[in-house]
Write a protein that holds these residues in place. Structure first.
Motif, PDB file in Angstrom:
ATOM      1  N   GLY A 104       0.803  -1.226   0.000  1.00 25.42           N
ATOM      2  CA  GLY A 104       0.000   0.000   0.000  1.00 25.42           C
ATOM      3  C   GLY A 104       0.828   1.265   0.000  1.00 25.42           C
ATOM      4  N   PRO A 105       0.908   1.938   1.144  1.00 26.87           N
ATOM      5  CA  PRO A 105       1.564   3.248   1.172  1.00 26.87           C
ATOM      6  C   PRO A 105       3.065   3.216   0.896  1.00 26.87           C
ATOM      7  CG  PRO A 105       0.932   2.579   3.383  1.00 26.87           C
ATOM      8  CD  PRO A 105       0.336   1.576   2.428  1.00 26.87           C
ATOM      9  N   ASN A 106       3.721   2.104   1.144  1.00 23.08           N
ATOM     10  CA  ASN A 106       5.171   2.029   0.928  1.00 23.08           C
ATOM     11  C   ASN A 106       5.549   1.503  -0.460  1.00 23.08           C
ATOM     12  OD1 ASN A 106       5.420   2.942   3.519  1.00 23.08           O
ATOM     13  ND2 ASN A 106       5.855   0.937   4.391  1.00 23.08           N
ATOM     14  N   LEU A 107       4.579   1.229  -1.308  1.00 21.83           N
ATOM     15  CA  LEU A 107       4.854   0.663  -2.622  1.00 21.83           C
ATOM     16  C   LEU A 107       5.351   1.726  -3.593  1.00 21.83           C
ATOM     17  CD1 LEU A 107       4.637  -1.887  -4.437  1.00 21.83           C
ATOM     18  CD2 LEU A 107       2.370  -1.077  -5.082  1.00 21.83           C
ATOM     19  N   ASP A 108       6.467   1.449  -4.223  1.00 21.08           N
ATOM     20  CA  ASP A 108       7.001   2.334  -5.262  1.00 21.08           C
ATOM     21  C   ASP A 108       6.230   2.047  -6.553  1.00 21.08           C
ATOM     22  OD1 ASP A 108       8.546   3.418  -7.401  1.00 21.08           O
ATOM     23  OD2 ASP A 108      10.310   3.389  -6.111  1.00 21.08           O
ATOM     24  N   PRO A 109       5.711   3.068  -7.224  1.00 27.68           N
ATOM     25  CA  PRO A 109       4.945   2.830  -8.445  1.00 27.68           C
ATOM     26  C   PRO A 109       5.762   2.197  -9.576  1.00 27.68           C
ATOM     27  CG  PRO A 109       4.897   5.169  -7.846  1.00 27.68           C
ATOM     28  CD  PRO A 109       5.737   4.462  -6.840  1.00 27.68           C
ATOM     29  N   MET A 110       7.067   2.253  -9.495  1.00 24.00           N
ATOM     30  CA  MET A 110       7.924   1.664 -10.528  1.00 24.00           C
ATOM     31  C   MET A 110       8.272   0.196 -10.237  1.00 24.00           C
ATOM     32  SD  MET A 110       8.521   3.965 -12.834  1.00 24.00           S
ATOM     33  CE  MET A 110      10.036   3.487 -13.639  1.00 24.00           C
ATOM     34  N   ALA A 111       7.827  -0.331  -9.106  1.00 27.78           N
ATOM     35  CA  ALA A 111       8.162  -1.698  -8.723  1.00 27.78           C
ATOM     36  C   ALA A 111       7.423  -2.705  -9.607  1.00 27.78           C
ATOM     37  CB  ALA A 111       7.801  -1.937  -7.261  1.00 27.78           C
ATOM     38  N   TYR A 112       8.043  -3.857  -9.778  1.00 27.79           N
ATOM     39  CA  TYR A 112       7.413  -4.976 -10.476  1.00 27.79           C
ATOM     40  C   TYR A 112       6.680  -5.787  -9.420  1.00 27.79           C
ATOM     41  CZ  TYR A 112       6.933  -9.399 -12.972  1.00 27.79           C
ATOM     42  OH  TYR A 112       6.439 -10.537 -13.546  1.00 27.79           O
ATOM     43  N   VAL A 113       5.364  -5.922  -9.555  1.00 26.48           N
ATOM     44  CA  VAL A 113       4.547  -6.574  -8.533  1.00 26.48           C
ATOM     45  C   VAL A 113       3.788  -7.746  -9.146  1.00 26.48           C
ATOM     46  CG1 VAL A 113       2.670  -6.268  -6.866  1.00 26.48           C
ATOM     47  CG2 VAL A 113       4.270  -4.397  -7.298  1.00 26.48           C
ATOM     48  N   VAL A 114       3.903  -8.909  -8.498  1.00 30.06           N
ATOM     49  CA  VAL A 114       3.091 -10.077  -8.826  1.00 30.06           C
ATOM     50  C   VAL A 114       2.464 -10.517  -7.513  1.00 30.06           C
ATOM     51  CG1 VAL A 114       3.065 -12.443  -9.680  1.00 30.06           C
ATOM     52  CG2 VAL A 114       4.581 -10.759 -10.730  1.00 30.06           C
ATOM     53  N   HIS A 115       1.220 -10.139  -7.323  1.00 30.35           N
ATOM     54  CA  HIS A 115       0.539 -10.422  -6.058  1.00 30.35           C
ATOM     55  C   HIS A 115      -0.605 -11.384  -6.301  1.00 30.35           C
ATOM     56  CE1 HIS A 115      -2.466  -9.452  -2.842  1.00 30.35           C
ATOM     57  NE2 HIS A 115      -1.399  -9.810  -2.154  1.00 30.35           N
ATOM     58  N   ARG A 116      -0.667 -12.412  -5.502  1.00 31.47           N
ATOM     59  CA  ARG A 116      -1.790 -13.341  -5.501  1.00 31.47           C
ATOM     60  C   ARG A 116      -2.393 -13.286  -4.104  1.00 31.47           C
ATOM     61  NH1 ARG A 116      -1.077 -12.496 -10.035  1.00 31.47           N
ATOM     62  NH2 ARG A 116      -0.476 -13.947 -11.665  1.00 31.47           N
ATOM     63  N   GLY A 117      -3.613 -12.830  -4.023  1.00 35.42           N
ATOM     64  CA  GLY A 117      -4.266 -12.597  -2.740  1.00 35.42           C
ATOM     65  C   GLY A 117      -4.408 -13.830  -1.878  1.00 35.42           C
ATOM     66  N   TRP A 118      -4.450 -14.993  -2.470  1.00 37.11           N
ATOM     67  CA  TRP A 118      -4.614 -16.226  -1.712  1.00 37.11           C
ATOM     68  C   TRP A 118      -3.291 -16.737  -1.148  1.00 37.11           C
ATOM     69  CZ3 TRP A 118      -5.712 -15.671  -6.909  1.00 37.11           C
ATOM     70  CH2 TRP A 118      -4.811 -16.223  -7.801  1.00 37.11           C
ATOM     71  N   VAL A 119      -2.191 -16.068  -1.458  1.00 39.53           N
ATOM     72  CA  VAL A 119      -0.875 -16.432  -0.913  1.00 39.53           C
ATOM     73  C   VAL A 119      -0.518 -15.394   0.137  1.00 39.53           C
ATOM     74  CG1 VAL A 119       1.556 -16.795  -1.436  1.00 39.53           C
ATOM     75  CG2 VAL A 119      -0.184 -17.480  -3.094  1.00 39.53           C
ATOM     76  N   GLY A 120      -0.228 -15.830   1.348  1.00 42.99           N
ATOM     77  CA  GLY A 120       0.018 -14.907   2.451  1.00 42.99           C
ATOM     78  C   GLY A 120       1.258 -14.043   2.323  1.00 42.99           C
ATOM     79  N   PRO A 121       2.460 -14.633   2.373  1.00 44.14           N
ATOM     80  CA  PRO A 121       3.671 -13.809   2.386  1.00 44.14           C
ATOM     81  C   PRO A 121       4.050 -13.251   1.014  1.00 44.14           C
ATOM     82  CG  PRO A 121       4.189 -16.125   2.854  1.00 44.14           C
ATOM     83  CD  PRO A 121       2.728 -16.033   2.638  1.00 44.14           C
ATOM     84  N   VAL A 122       4.809 -12.169   1.053  1.00 38.61           N
ATOM     85  CA  VAL A 122       5.398 -11.594  -0.157  1.00 38.61           C
ATOM     86  C   VAL A 122       6.886 -11.396   0.083  1.00 38.61           C
ATOM     87  CG1 VAL A 122       3.313 -10.449  -1.017  1.00 38.61           C
ATOM     88  CG2 VAL A 122       4.861  -9.207   0.469  1.00 38.61           C
ATOM     89  N   VAL A 123       7.644 -11.405  -1.005  1.00 41.40           N
ATOM     90  CA  VAL A 123       9.093 -11.212  -0.959  1.00 41.40           C
ATOM     91  C   VAL A 123       9.415  -9.942  -1.728  1.00 41.40           C
ATOM     92  CG1 VAL A 123      11.338 -12.188  -1.560  1.00 41.40           C
ATOM     93  CG2 VAL A 123       9.480 -13.702  -0.869  1.00 41.40           C
ATOM     94  N   LYS A 124      10.275  -9.122  -1.143  1.00 44.59           N
ATOM     95  CA  LYS A 124      10.737  -7.900  -1.792  1.00 44.59           C
ATOM     96  C   LYS A 124      12.222  -8.085  -2.085  1.00 44.59           C
ATOM     97  CE  LYS A 124      11.258  -2.932  -0.978  1.00 44.59           C
ATOM     98  NZ  LYS A 124      11.021  -1.853  -0.005  1.00 44.59           N
ATOM     99  N   VAL A 125      12.581  -7.960  -3.369  1.00 44.48           N
ATOM    100  CA  VAL A 125      13.967  -8.141  -3.788  1.00 44.48           C
ATOM    101  C   VAL A 125      14.419  -6.873  -4.491  1.00 44.48           C
ATOM    102  CG1 VAL A 125      15.546  -9.517  -5.176  1.00 44.48           C
ATOM    103  CG2 VAL A 125      13.600 -10.613  -4.088  1.00 44.48           C
ATOM    104  N   GLU A 126      15.456  -6.245  -3.945  1.00 46.48           N
ATOM    105  CA  GLU A 126      16.007  -5.028  -4.532  1.00 46.48           C
ATOM    106  C   GLU A 126      16.773  -5.375  -5.814  1.00 46.48           C
ATOM    107  OE1 GLU A 126      19.249  -1.569  -3.331  1.00 46.48           O
ATOM    108  OE2 GLU A 126      19.114  -3.397  -2.143  1.00 46.48           O
ATOM    109  N   LEU A 127      16.628  -4.537  -6.836  1.00 45.06           N
ATOM    110  CA  LEU A 127      17.369  -4.712  -8.085  1.00 45.06           C
ATOM    111  C   LEU A 127      18.512  -3.718  -8.140  1.00 45.06           C
ATOM    112  CD1 LEU A 127      14.635  -5.215 -10.813  1.00 45.06           C
ATOM    113  CD2 LEU A 127      15.866  -6.922  -9.507  1.00 45.06           C
ATOM    114  N   ARG A 128      19.677  -4.186  -8.557  1.00 42.36           N
ATOM    115  CA  ARG A 128      20.863  -3.324  -8.673  1.00 42.36           C
ATOM    116  C   ARG A 128      21.335  -3.263 -10.124  1.00 42.36           C
ATOM    117  NH1 ARG A 128      24.001  -5.365  -3.295  1.00 42.36           N
ATOM    118  NH2 ARG A 128      22.642  -4.335  -1.818  1.00 42.36           N
TER     119      ARG A 128
END
Length: 154
Positions: A104-128
């Motif tokens: 939500g509020p901390n999401l960068d609009p340029m981020a690549y997001v694949v969200h499935r609501g039925w899956v609990g955890p999410v992983v955030k991986v920084e790109l360099r």
């Protein structure tokens, strides 16, 4: 594709399939919609909405569950996207409760997001990658801690 990428072992693989409890509502809605159409057009064509709408609902559910999260051949693959693990930075895991701020509020609009609501955890991986404007990937993974451990050791 290089020879090593083909023969490299898979360190992590997961498919984000739709669980059993996600199937009854869409299938019921497809049958109900087909029944509504059937009531309006009785006769020989009455089977047609069932033959079209129910398989269409099944296809939609299967397609939604076809997303793969995989680390193999020196790459992280999420859905159709892939990135070499050498270009990955910090890895962070959010459980089902803390992902609300990350999504939500901390999401960068340029981020690549694949969200499935039925899956609990999410992983955030920084790109360099200096050539890629995407700051990070944020994606669902059932075994998020195991995936994070695999990504951190590479």
């Amino acid at each position: 594709m290089s020879e090593s990428a083909v023969t490299a072992p898979t360190a992590f693989r997961e498919r984000l399939f739709v669980p059993w409890w996600g199937w009854p509502l869409p299938l019921g809605a497809a049958v109900l919609l087909a029944a509504e159409i059937h009531m309006g057009f009785p006769g020989v064509r009455s089977w047609l909405p069932y033959a079209l709408l129910v398989p269409l609902a099944v296809l939609l559910l299967v397609r939604m569950g076809s997303t793969k999260v995989e680390v193999s051949g020196g790459e992280l693959r999420v859905g159709e996207a892939h990135v070499p693990v050498e270009l990955l930075g910090e890895v962070e895991v959010f459980d089902s409760k803390s992902k609300r701020k990350a999504m939500g509020p901390n999401l960068d609009p340029m981020a690549y997001v694949v969200h499935r609501g039925w899956v609990g955890p999410v992983v955030k991986v920084e790109l360099r990658d200096p050539q890629d404007p995407t700051p990070y990937w944020l994606f669902s993974a059932r075994s998020a801690e195991r995936l994070a451990a695999v990504l951190r050791e590479r």
